[in-house]
Write an enzyme that holds these catalytic residues in place. Structure first.
Site, PDB file in Angstrom:
ATOM      1  CB  CYS A  23       5.219  -3.509  16.195  1.00 33.63           C
ATOM      2  SG  CYS A  23       6.970  -3.236  15.840  1.00 33.63           S
ATOM      3  CB  CYS A  74       6.453  -5.575   8.711  1.00 36.54           C
ATOM      4  SG  CYS A  74       7.868  -5.056   9.723  1.00 36.54           S
ATOM      5  CD  GLU A 120      -2.863  -1.327   2.285  1.00 32.70           C
ATOM      6  OE1 GLU A 120      -3.604  -2.305   2.279  1.00 32.70           O
ATOM      7  OE2 GLU A 120      -3.002  -0.375   3.069  1.00 32.70           O
ATOM      8  CB  CYS A 125       3.231   7.263   3.362  1.00 33.78           C
ATOM      9  SG  CYS A 125       3.571   6.032   4.611  1.00 33.78           S
ATOM     10  CB  CYS A 168       2.045  -2.235  13.658  1.00 36.82           C
ATOM     11  SG  CYS A 168       2.343  -2.021  11.889  1.00 36.82           S
ATOM     12  CB  CYS A 176       0.597   5.761  11.552  1.00 33.23           C
ATOM     13  SG  CYS A 176       1.154   7.355  11.053  1.00 33.23           S
TER      14      CYS A 176
HETATM   15  N1  SAH Z   1       8.651  -0.107  10.150  1.00 30.44           N
HETATM   16  C1  SAH Z   1       8.931   1.269  10.288  1.00 30.44           C
HETATM   17  C2  SAH Z   1       8.157   2.150   9.330  1.00 30.44           C
HETATM   18  C3  SAH Z   1       6.686   1.859   9.107  1.00 30.44           C
HETATM   19  S1  SAH Z   1       5.567   2.148  10.415  1.00 30.44           S
HETATM   20  C4  SAH Z   1       8.704   1.711  11.719  1.00 30.44           C
HETATM   21  O1  SAH Z   1       8.115   0.970  12.482  1.00 30.44           O
HETATM   22  O2  SAH Z   1       9.168   2.801  12.059  1.00 30.44           O
HETATM   23  C5  SAH Z   1       5.317   3.905  10.459  1.00 30.44           C
HETATM   24  C6  SAH Z   1       4.945   4.429  11.852  1.00 30.44           C
HETATM   25  O3  SAH Z   1       3.618   4.058  12.239  1.00 30.44           O
HETATM   26  C7  SAH Z   1       5.859   3.877  12.925  1.00 30.44           C
HETATM   27  O4  SAH Z   1       6.256   4.900  13.789  1.00 30.44           O
HETATM   28  C8  SAH Z   1       4.952   2.903  13.639  1.00 30.44           C
HETATM   29  O5  SAH Z   1       5.381   2.635  14.930  1.00 30.44           O
HETATM   30  C9  SAH Z   1       3.640   3.625  13.582  1.00 30.44           C
HETATM   31  N2  SAH Z   1       2.484   2.785  13.888  1.00 30.44           N
HETATM   32  C10 SAH Z   1       2.368   1.447  13.736  1.00 30.44           C
HETATM   33  N3  SAH Z   1       1.138   1.029  14.130  1.00 30.44           N
HETATM   34  C11 SAH Z   1       0.465   2.141  14.541  1.00 30.44           C
HETATM   35  C12 SAH Z   1      -0.855   2.365  15.029  1.00 30.44           C
HETATM   36  N4  SAH Z   1      -1.726   1.373  15.151  1.00 30.44           N
HETATM   37  N5  SAH Z   1      -1.209   3.626  15.340  1.00 30.44           N
HETATM   38  C13 SAH Z   1      -0.335   4.660  15.171  1.00 30.44           C
HETATM   39  N6  SAH Z   1       0.921   4.499  14.700  1.00 30.44           N
HETATM   40  C14 SAH Z   1       1.322   3.263  14.381  1.00 30.44           C
HETATM   41 FE1  SF4 Z   2       6.898  -3.416  11.053  1.00 22.02          FE
HETATM   42 FE2  SF4 Z   2       4.697  -2.164  11.865  1.00 22.02          FE
HETATM   43 FE3  SF4 Z   2       6.680  -2.643  13.590  1.00 22.02          FE
HETATM   44 FE4  SF4 Z   2       7.019  -0.810  11.657  1.00 22.02          FE
HETATM   45  S1  SF4 Z   2       5.539  -0.709  13.346  1.00 22.02           S
HETATM   46  S2  SF4 Z   2       8.460  -2.417  12.286  1.00 22.02           S
HETATM   47  S3  SF4 Z   2       5.817  -1.769   9.992  1.00 22.02           S
HETATM   48  S4  SF4 Z   2       5.458  -4.198  12.537  1.00 22.02           S
END
Ligand code: SAH
Ligand code: SF4
Length: 346
Positions: A111, A107, A87, A100, A114, A327
């Site tokens: 996390c 991934c 996406e 973006c 996410c 995000c």
């Molecule tokens: N993998 C990288 C980049 C992609 S995520 C990273 O984790 O930095 C982009 C941003 O969105 C990151 O800061 C991530 O922590 C945040 N993010 C992930 N899940 C989220 C959520 N449910 N609500 C708000 N931000 C979120």
């Molecule tokens: Fe991967 Fe989502 Fe964690 Fe970023 S926040 S490293 S996209 S699992």
């Protein structure tokens, strides 16, 4: 199938051996200076364009195209050869237009909060596939000029290191974007941050912190078990020292988990010791994580508390929630394994 954006200028020149050099220049100018699709580079004869399109087919196929925020946010779902989807989100602001991009299909970092992490990993993207996302969005943004590229879509850019570095080099060298306009966001792969610090690349680094004590961060960001906060701190210090640039921390505010006064103190200490900027993101809802985001009031209190503690903090406005483009909401719907992860509060 290989995108034409996979190739450097030298590689493309040798692939087009037999063509006069002005043709290669016209093609290159159309592709990079004007961000045109091959078929639209009208300085090149139609027959040649047709054969170039056959030789270098698009590597992204649009399977969904949705807009929200009265058209200011747009999200595409692209399918890759092999079936995985990624996406890309385009955001128009008053002072800039940002895309973006995804750096991986899915991934592997897991996390918990996410959606991409919840769905798992399905493959690396190539240089051409990442640049095609930028070029596609550039065309869609016209007549506005796409000014910023952020690696904050699906995937962990530093887990696709060589591709991320090459894409940044080309967006800078071939497209003229500067460090202020190129941001890589990482979950905190400490050795890769240190390696990146030595590349001499024009880019801004954002680190997804979310917790400044190891116990909470282990729960939210499993990679913290491998590179705990102290190790990450070292890497951040190296980044600042080698590049002379500031870095920012991202912090998704989660009710009762990382929005307490104690969390604020911990974050303030960690950020201050690195003179980092803090970007607060109200947690966006995802299917596999049932804890709520902090209330709007708490988000603002938290920001004010950081400011009082001398930390430069801003709240990122939430774009595209209604189309799951915000995000952390990007996921391969087809593969999403919906799981519920228990999280300890406090
Ligand atoms: N993998 C990288 C980049 C992609 S995520 C990273 O984790 O930095 C982009 C941003 O969105 C990151 O800061 C991530 O922590 C945040 N993010 C992930 N899940 C989220 C959520 N449910 N609500 C708000 N931000 C979120
Ligand atoms: Fe991967 Fe989502 Fe964690 Fe970023 S926040 S490293 S996209 S699992």
């Amino acid at each position: 199938m290989t995108s034409i954006y996979q190739y450097s200028k030298e590689e493309l020149t040798s692939l087009l051996e037999g063509q006069p050099s002005y043709r290669v220049e016209q093609l290159w100018h159309g592709l990079w200076n004007e961000a045109r699709h091959i078929d639209e580079i009208t300085t090149i004869p139609k027959a040649l364009r047709t054969s170039l399109v056959e030789q270098f087919p698009d590597s992204l196929r649009v399977v969904n195209d949705v807009a929200s925020d009265h058209g200011a946010t747009r999200k595409w779902v692209f399918q890759l050869d092999g079936g995985a989807t990624i996406e890309t989100v385009l955001m128009h602001y008053d002072d800039r237009v940002t895309v973006c991009v995804s750096s991986q299909a899915g991934c592997a970092m897991g996390c918990t909060f996410c959606a991409t992490g919840q769905a798992g990993f399905s493959g690396q993207l190539s240089v051409g596939q990442v640049i095609e996302q930028v070029m596609f969005a550039t065309r869609a943004a016209a007549p506005s000029r796409l000014s910023n590229v952020v690696f904050m879509g699906m995937g962990e850019p530093l887990a696709n290191y060589a591709v991320t570095v090459e894409v940044v080099r080309r967006l800078h060298g071939y497209r003229g974007l500067s460090a202020r306009h190129l941001t890589v966001s990482t979950v905190g792969v400490a050795p890769a941050i240190e390696r990146l610090a030595n590349e001499g690349l024009p880019l801004t680094l954002a680190v997804s912190l979310h917790a400044a004590n190891d116990e909470t961060r282990n729960e939210l960001v499993p990679l913290n078990r491998r590179y705990p906060l102290e190790r990450l701190h070292q890497a951040c210090a190296t980044w600042i020292e080698r590049t002379g640039r500031r870095l920012s921390f991202e912090w998704a505010l989660i009710d009762g988990v990382n929005d307490t006064d104690r969390a604020m103190d911990e974050l303030a200490d960690y950020a201050q010791s690195l003179s980092a900027h803090v970007n607060l993101i109200p947690l966006n809802p995802t299917p596999g994580y049932l804890v709520m985001g902090s209330s709007a009031q708490r988000v603002h209190e938290f920001r004010d508390g950081l400011l009082e503690r001398g930390v430069n903090a801003t709240v990122r406005n939430t774009r595209g929630r209604s189309i799951a483009a915000a995000c952390g909401q990007l996921a391969q719907v087809t593969n999403a394994k919906r799981r519920t992860i228990p999280v300890r509060a406090g």
